[in-house]
Each structure stands twice: as C-alpha cells, then as structure tokens.
Design a protein around this motif. Sequence first.
Motif, PDB file in Angstrom:
ATOM      1  N   PRO A  21       0.728  -1.314  -0.064  1.00 59.46           N
ATOM      2  CA  PRO A  21      -0.082   0.007   0.200  1.00 59.46           C
ATOM      3  C   PRO A  21       0.825   1.077  -0.038  1.00 59.46           C
ATOM      4  CG  PRO A  21      -0.719  -1.353   1.841  1.00 59.46           C
ATOM      5  CD  PRO A  21       0.535  -2.202   1.182  1.00 59.46           C
ATOM      6  N   SER A  22       0.422   2.335  -0.581  1.00 60.05           N
ATOM      7  CA  SER A  22       1.124   3.573  -0.691  1.00 60.05           C
ATOM      8  C   SER A  22       1.517   4.078   0.529  1.00 60.05           C
ATOM      9  CB  SER A  22       0.288   4.678  -1.591  1.00 60.05           C
ATOM     10  OG  SER A  22      -0.952   4.973  -0.965  1.00 60.05           O
ATOM     11  N   GLU A  23       0.631   3.872   1.483  1.00 63.88           N
ATOM     12  CA  GLU A  23       0.935   4.499   2.948  1.00 63.88           C
ATOM     13  C   GLU A  23       2.092   3.560   3.607  1.00 63.88           C
ATOM     14  OE1 GLU A  23      -0.475   7.129   4.073  1.00 63.88           O
ATOM     15  OE2 GLU A  23      -1.665   7.395   2.450  1.00 63.88           O
ATOM     16  N   ALA A  24       2.479   2.604   3.081  1.00 62.63           N
ATOM     17  CA  ALA A  24       3.514   1.848   3.656  1.00 62.63           C
ATOM     18  C   ALA A  24       4.998   2.156   3.139  1.00 62.63           C
ATOM     19  CB  ALA A  24       3.040   0.466   3.730  1.00 62.63           C
ATOM     20  N   GLN A  25       4.961   2.996   2.363  1.00 63.09           N
ATOM     21  CA  GLN A  25       6.250   3.342   1.559  1.00 63.09           C
ATOM     22  C   GLN A  25       7.332   4.097   2.254  1.00 63.09           C
ATOM     23  OE1 GLN A  25       6.408   1.778  -1.365  1.00 63.09           O
ATOM     24  NE2 GLN A  25       4.377   1.240  -0.847  1.00 63.09           N
ATOM     25  N   SER A  26       7.062   4.693   3.342  1.00 62.70           N
ATOM     26  CA  SER A  26       7.826   5.211   4.313  1.00 62.70           C
ATOM     27  C   SER A  26       7.750   4.773   5.758  1.00 62.70           C
ATOM     28  CB  SER A  26       8.093   6.674   4.233  1.00 62.70           C
ATOM     29  OG  SER A  26       6.818   7.417   4.617  1.00 62.70           O
ATOM     30  N   LYS A  27       9.012   4.914   6.393  1.00 67.35           N
ATOM     31  CA  LYS A  27       8.497   4.460   8.049  1.00 67.35           C
ATOM     32  C   LYS A  27       7.453   5.310   8.599  1.00 67.35           C
ATOM     33  CE  LYS A  27      12.001   1.566   7.787  1.00 67.35           C
ATOM     34  NZ  LYS A  27      11.712   0.202   7.580  1.00 67.35           N
ATOM     35  N   PRO A  28       6.704   4.743   9.355  1.00 68.00           N
ATOM     36  CA  PRO A  28       5.814   5.391  10.207  1.00 68.00           C
ATOM     37  C   PRO A  28       6.684   6.673  11.062  1.00 68.00           C
ATOM     38  CG  PRO A  28       5.057   3.163  10.135  1.00 68.00           C
ATOM     39  CD  PRO A  28       6.475   3.206   9.777  1.00 68.00           C
ATOM     40  N   ALA A  29       6.141   7.864  11.143  1.00 65.64           N
ATOM     41  CA  ALA A  29       6.794   8.711  12.044  1.00 65.64           C
ATOM     42  C   ALA A  29       6.636   8.371  13.519  1.00 65.64           C
ATOM     43  CB  ALA A  29       6.067  10.112  11.720  1.00 65.64           C
ATOM     44  N   ASP A  30       5.478   7.659  13.964  1.00 65.82           N
ATOM     45  CA  ASP A  30       5.454   7.363  15.365  1.00 65.82           C
ATOM     46  C   ASP A  30       6.274   6.133  15.797  1.00 65.82           C
ATOM     47  OD1 ASP A  30       3.704   5.806  13.913  1.00 65.82           O
ATOM     48  OD2 ASP A  30       2.166   6.136  15.159  1.00 65.82           O
ATOM     49  N   THR A  31       6.844   5.521  15.130  1.00 66.07           N
ATOM     50  CA  THR A  31       7.598   4.195  15.497  1.00 66.07           C
ATOM     51  C   THR A  31       8.769   4.778  16.311  1.00 66.07           C
ATOM     52  OG1 THR A  31       8.986   4.142  13.479  1.00 66.07           O
ATOM     53  CG2 THR A  31       6.853   2.998  13.434  1.00 66.07           C
ATOM     54  N   SER A  32       9.268   3.775  17.309  1.00 63.91           N
ATOM     55  CA  SER A  32      10.291   3.989  18.138  1.00 63.91           C
ATOM     56  C   SER A  32      11.572   4.041  17.320  1.00 63.91           C
ATOM     57  CB  SER A  32      10.523   3.116  19.221  1.00 63.91           C
ATOM     58  OG  SER A  32      10.677   1.885  18.935  1.00 63.91           O
ATOM     59  N   GLY A  33      11.802   3.278  16.389  1.00 64.36           N
ATOM     60  CA  GLY A  33      13.200   3.032  15.750  1.00 64.36           C
ATOM     61  C   GLY A  33      13.868   1.724  15.993  1.00 64.36           C
ATOM     62  N   VAL A  34      13.087   1.205  17.102  1.00 66.11           N
ATOM     63  CA  VAL A  34      13.851  -0.112  17.316  1.00 66.11           C
ATOM     64  C   VAL A  34      13.033  -1.343  16.665  1.00 66.11           C
ATOM     65  CG1 VAL A  34      13.900  -2.087  19.201  1.00 66.11           C
ATOM     66  CG2 VAL A  34      13.937   0.702  19.907  1.00 66.11           C
ATOM     67  N   TYR A  35      14.219  -2.348  16.050  1.00 67.29           N
ATOM     68  CA  TYR A  35      13.573  -3.345  15.280  1.00 67.29           C
ATOM     69  C   TYR A  35      14.329  -4.637  15.571  1.00 67.29           C
ATOM     70  CZ  TYR A  35      18.121  -2.180  12.514  1.00 67.29           C
ATOM     71  OH  TYR A  35      19.319  -2.151  12.263  1.00 67.29           O
ATOM     72  N   VAL A  36      13.609  -5.509  15.254  1.00 69.03           N
ATOM     73  CA  VAL A  36      14.079  -6.897  15.387  1.00 69.03           C
ATOM     74  C   VAL A  36      14.080  -7.714  13.928  1.00 69.03           C
ATOM     75  CG1 VAL A  36      13.619  -7.094  17.847  1.00 69.03           C
ATOM     76  CG2 VAL A  36      11.845  -7.819  16.120  1.00 69.03           C
ATOM     77  N   GLY A  37      14.864  -8.636  13.788  1.00 69.60           N
ATOM     78  CA  GLY A  37      14.753  -9.383  12.542  1.00 69.60           C
ATOM     79  C   GLY A  37      15.553 -10.814  12.689  1.00 69.60           C
ATOM     80  N   ILE A  38      15.098 -11.486  11.598  1.00 63.32           N
ATOM     81  CA  ILE A  38      15.636 -12.877  11.458  1.00 63.32           C
ATOM     82  C   ILE A  38      16.221 -12.851   9.870  1.00 63.32           C
ATOM     83  CG2 ILE A  38      14.088 -14.032  12.636  1.00 63.32           C
ATOM     84  CD1 ILE A  38      12.483 -14.861  10.163  1.00 63.32           C
ATOM     85  N   LEU A  39      17.344 -13.746   9.845  1.00 64.64           N
ATOM     86  CA  LEU A  39      18.185 -13.715   8.520  1.00 64.64           C
ATOM     87  C   LEU A  39      18.592 -15.026   8.089  1.00 64.64           C
ATOM     88  CD1 LEU A  39      21.516 -12.468   9.289  1.00 64.64           C
ATOM     89  CD2 LEU A  39      19.773 -11.507  10.689  1.00 64.64           C
ATOM     90  N   GLY A  40      18.875 -15.221   6.798  1.00 62.37           N
ATOM     91  CA  GLY A  40      19.191 -16.301   6.384  1.00 62.37           C
ATOM     92  C   GLY A  40      19.889 -16.167   5.236  1.00 62.37           C
ATOM     93  N   GLY A  41      21.089 -16.863   4.863  1.00 57.55           N
ATOM     94  CA  GLY A  41      21.940 -16.644   3.621  1.00 57.55           C
ATOM     95  C   GLY A  41      22.474 -17.763   3.079  1.00 57.55           C
ATOM     96  N   TYR A  42      23.486 -17.526   2.087  1.00 58.57           N
ATOM     97  CA  TYR A  42      24.198 -18.310   1.313  1.00 58.57           C
ATOM     98  C   TYR A  42      25.627 -17.889   1.469  1.00 58.57           C
ATOM     99  CZ  TYR A  42      25.901 -20.874  -3.016  1.00 58.57           C
ATOM    100  OH  TYR A  42      26.433 -21.731  -3.730  1.00 58.57           O
ATOM    101  N   VAL A  43      26.476 -18.750   1.812  1.00 60.71           N
ATOM    102  CA  VAL A  43      27.696 -18.464   2.295  1.00 60.71           C
ATOM    103  C   VAL A  43      28.735 -19.110   1.054  1.00 60.71           C
ATOM    104  CG1 VAL A  43      29.650 -18.827   4.033  1.00 60.71           C
ATOM    105  CG2 VAL A  43      27.149 -18.660   4.627  1.00 60.71           C
ATOM    106  N   ILE A  44      29.785 -18.212   0.840  1.00 59.31           N
ATOM    107  CA  ILE A  44      30.594 -18.430  -0.363  1.00 59.31           C
ATOM    108  C   ILE A  44      32.097 -18.448   0.470  1.00 59.31           C
ATOM    109  CG2 ILE A  44      31.576 -18.135  -2.384  1.00 59.31           C
ATOM    110  CD1 ILE A  44      28.682 -16.520  -2.857  1.00 59.31           C
ATOM    111  N   PRO A  45      32.488 -19.638   0.886  1.00 55.72           N
ATOM    112  CA  PRO A  45      33.747 -19.190   1.854  1.00 55.72           C
ATOM    113  C   PRO A  45      35.102 -19.096   0.862  1.00 55.72           C
ATOM    114  CG  PRO A  45      33.182 -21.655   1.794  1.00 55.72           C
ATOM    115  CD  PRO A  45      32.248 -20.728   1.015  1.00 55.72           C
ATOM    116  N   MET A  46      36.069 -18.540   1.480  1.00 49.78           N
ATOM    117  CA  MET A  46      37.443 -18.354   0.813  1.00 49.78           C
ATOM    118  C   MET A  46      38.103 -19.526   1.363  1.00 49.78           C
ATOM    119  SD  MET A  46      38.043 -14.295   1.382  1.00 49.78           S
ATOM    120  CE  MET A  46      39.732 -14.315   0.266  1.00 49.78           C
TER     121      MET A  46
END
Length: 238
Positions: A21-46
């Motif tokens: 939705p167009s209203e979600a294109q920028s961060k809401p001004a009333d958020t605290s700025g704290v975020y949590v996340g999960i991540l996964g990835g592909y590892v190319i070792p040397m």
Amino acid sequence: MKKSIVALLLSLCLILSFSSPSEAQSKPADTSGVYVGILGGYVIPMDMKTTVTSGGSVHYDMALDKGYLLGAKVGYLTPFTNRIMALELEYNHIRNSFDTSKGYTFNGQPVRFDSKTQIDAVMVNVLGRYPEGKFHPYVGIGGGYANVKVSDMDLSFMGIKVYSMSSGSKGVFAYQFLLGVDCDIADNFVLGLQYKYLATAKASYDGTVTSPFVASFPASVEAEYKAHNLVLSFSYLF
C-alpha cells in the motif's frame, strides 16, 4: 549461480515493495526506531588457511564447500541522526563442509581432508543508511566475538583414513563489512538484501592425532576463516 541468486532476491524485493500500500512506503513517524529481524543466507567461503603442528608444521589452504547462514538481529534507528545511522546487535550461525574433491600433498603423497566448520558470531554493527522513501541503501562495519569450531579432521590416502585430528574450538575476534538495501514492504515490515564479508582472527586449539597405524600424539591446529555472504532478512519495526 551467485548472479542468479542476487537477481532473484532483488526481484522479490521489488515485487513486494511495489505491491505494498502507498501509505507503507516510508517508515511511520510514530515508531520508536527499534527493530528485530531474522536472517538467512548463502555462504561462499574462501580457502581456510590452516596449520597443523606436531613437532614440525604443515600448512594448507583448505577448500570449503558453499554453506548456509542463519541468524537474528536487534537494531535501533538513531533519532539524533534523523535515522541516518543505525546500531545493531547481530548473531550469525554459519556452517561449511570441507571440499573433499580437492587433493593435497602430505609427505609427498596425494591425500584428501574431510571435516566441517561452524562459526557462531555475535557482532555489533554500525550502519550509515538513506532514511527517506521506501528503499534504504546502506553501508556498514561490524566487530565482535566468534566461536570457531572445526570438527574431527580426517586425512585419507587412496580412500583409506590414515590420520584423524580431534575437533576443537576457540573464541576469537571477528569483523565484517556490510552493503545492502532495505525495502519497506508493509506497515512496520522490512525486507532486506545484504552482502557482507566476514572474517575471523586466527583460531588455535590443541588436540590429539589418532591413527590405526601408529600411536596417538598431541598436535595443535590454527585456522583463519573468511567468507562472502549473500543474506536475506525480514524485520519488524516497533
């Protein structure tokens, strides 16, 4: 392979962002700025620079297979920089196996090695990001603690296991460089695509070499891990 993975992740990010939705294109001004996340990835070792010492020393650049990364993070978009700077605490769990197809030479004979590596790293990252709009490119640097673990390292000659170095682990300093982009895909939800180069200081541990042909004897291993990582993350902004 690397190019196709990057293209797929970029396409997913674009599709999700334009379907939001167009209203979600920028961060809401009333958020605290704290975020949590999960991540996964592909590892190319040397190649992992490895030294085994027992009386004398032998040095190898151990080839590792591609691997995977799993992790989590908590961060803060700092208000005193208008959210240009972000601070993160991140955990990464990385696994790779030795490339058993690569041959080496030991005492003039062709041999192969088999083992696995595991990296558990806790990193503190500082990011510089573009705060406006729905796309937030950033660069960053991180440092922290990594536990480097190498499982039993087997040396084989003509398919027969000749020696086995016992497993071990060591906690060392680690650092990383980050480059990526975050996409606002819905209210408070962020999809991220990231490249990072992760490296550790030399990790050393003592162990025992066993063999069915000779008596066991003490030895030590020193290993230095480096890898390129392609990472996809999903975060929630409070």
